[in-house]
Design an enzyme around this catalytic site. Structure first.
Site, mmCIF file in Angstrom:
data_model
loop_
_atom_site.group_PDB
_atom_site.id
_atom_site.type_symbol
_atom_site.label_atom_id
_atom_site.label_comp_id
_atom_site.label_asym_id
_atom_site.label_seq_id
_atom_site.Cartn_x
_atom_site.Cartn_y
_atom_site.Cartn_z
ATOM 1 N N CYS A 128 -4.778 -3.369 3.408
ATOM 2 C CA CYS A 128 -4.455 -3.049 4.797
ATOM 3 C C CYS A 128 -5.608 -3.247 5.790
ATOM 4 O O CYS A 128 -5.921 -4.374 6.141
ATOM 5 C CB CYS A 128 -3.902 -1.629 4.865
ATOM 6 S SG CYS A 128 -2.937 -1.298 6.379
ATOM 7 N N GLU A 157 0.860 -1.184 0.000
ATOM 8 C CA GLU A 157 0.000 0.000 0.000
ATOM 9 C C GLU A 157 0.901 1.239 0.000
ATOM 10 O O GLU A 157 2.004 1.227 0.555
ATOM 11 C CB GLU A 157 -0.865 -0.029 1.253
ATOM 12 C CG GLU A 157 -1.773 1.168 1.469
ATOM 13 C CD GLU A 157 -2.466 1.127 2.823
ATOM 14 O OE1 GLU A 157 -3.550 1.710 2.933
ATOM 15 O OE2 GLU A 157 -1.928 0.512 3.769
ATOM 16 N N LYS A 203 -9.883 0.970 -1.536
ATOM 17 C CA LYS A 203 -9.991 0.468 -0.154
ATOM 18 C C LYS A 203 -11.352 0.809 0.447
ATOM 19 O O LYS A 203 -11.745 1.981 0.504
ATOM 20 C CB LYS A 203 -8.865 1.085 0.665
ATOM 21 C CG LYS A 203 -8.766 0.635 2.108
ATOM 22 C CD LYS A 203 -7.555 1.330 2.733
ATOM 23 C CE LYS A 203 -7.328 0.944 4.169
ATOM 24 N NZ LYS A 203 -6.161 1.686 4.718
#
Length: 269
Positions: A151, A40, A115
């Protein structure tokens, strides 16, 4: 299918970060990796300045540079980047938000996953500067379906189960995981837990720890704890990096996923 998780440290300059990514992808491809997963924030590290000033679309120089490399090497590259999103007003100040995107390029694909779960926890509010996504993304590589997360998504088992129910046998996780007391233990547990929840391979590529092992365990902010992990569908860690820059590899066997799901049919419950 051989897959690689690349652990590097990106910085503030998008052009230099592209060079770091290209060098690592070439190394991984040279070792036979078909899919190469980078962290990321590969285009720009967190805590390195405003993200909106270097944010680019999928046809910008960063994504295009990786697309051309993927075509040259005949690999699939997954890499974290930031794209322009929207403008919000917070406390009377206009904020240009970005999308926290995992670029997937190669083998006929050039798409982005945004995300879904922004890191709004522990007195940090990622959603102030990052617009949450809403759509699941998977791609097929050599007959293997690969789901994409980023993440903080790893704390949400439902997303992993949904990707698996949609056919994903491998789920990749570009990451920039904060260091601090207990954070490494949480990271290891979560990667294995999501592999077990989804009965899938989980390939988690983190940023290397700035300062390396000497700084390990200290508070760092969202700049990486290292310890990239590839876990099998039984939750066992097949490979794990240390704190420093490193590339780890594992062979993906879809038959192991099918056998594991037949023996433990939790996705059907």
């Amino acid at each position: 299918m051989k897959i690689a998780a690349v652990q590097v440290t990106s910085g503030s300059d998008i052009n230099n970060n592209l060079t770091i990514a290209q060098r690592a992808v070439r190394e991984a491809a040279g070792e036979g990796a078909r899919v190469v997963v980078l962290p990321e924030g590969m285009s720009q590290a967190f805590d390195s300045g405003r993200l909106d000033t270097q944010a680019e679309e999928l046809d910008g120089p960063f994504a295009t540079g990786l697309k051309e490399l993927a075509q040259e090497l005949d690999v699939v590259i997954v890499a974290g980047m930031f794209r322009p999103a929207d403008t919000r007003e917070i406390d009377g100040k206009k904020i240009n938000r970005v999308s926290n995107t995992a670029l997937v390029t190669g083998a006929g694909h050039h798409v982005g996953y945004d995300k879904i779960h922004t890191y709004d926890a522990f007195d940090y509010s990622e959603s102030d500067t990052v617009r949450p996504g809403s759509d699941l993304v998977s791609v097929e590589v050599d007959g293997v379906k690969v789901g994409v997360t980023i993440c903080y998504d790893i704390r949400y088992p439902e997303q992993y189960k949904d990707l698996a129910r949609d056919g994903a046998e491998v789920i990749v996780v570009p990451t920039s995981w904060a260091d601090g007391p207990g954070k490494l233990e949480q990271w290891r547990t979560l990667v294995s837990a999501r592999a077990l929840d989804s009965v899938s391979y989980v390939v988690a590529a983190d940023q290397a720890r700035p300062g390396g092992e000497e700084k390990g365990g200290q508070e760092s902010g969202p700049t990486g704890v290292g310890h990239s992990i590839i876990a099998g569908p039984d939750g066992v860690r097949l490979a794990e990096a240390g704190y420093e820059p490193e590339i780890i590899y594992a062979d993906i066997d879809p038959e192991k996923v099918r056998k594991a799901r037949k023996a433990l049919p939790i996705l059907e419950d």
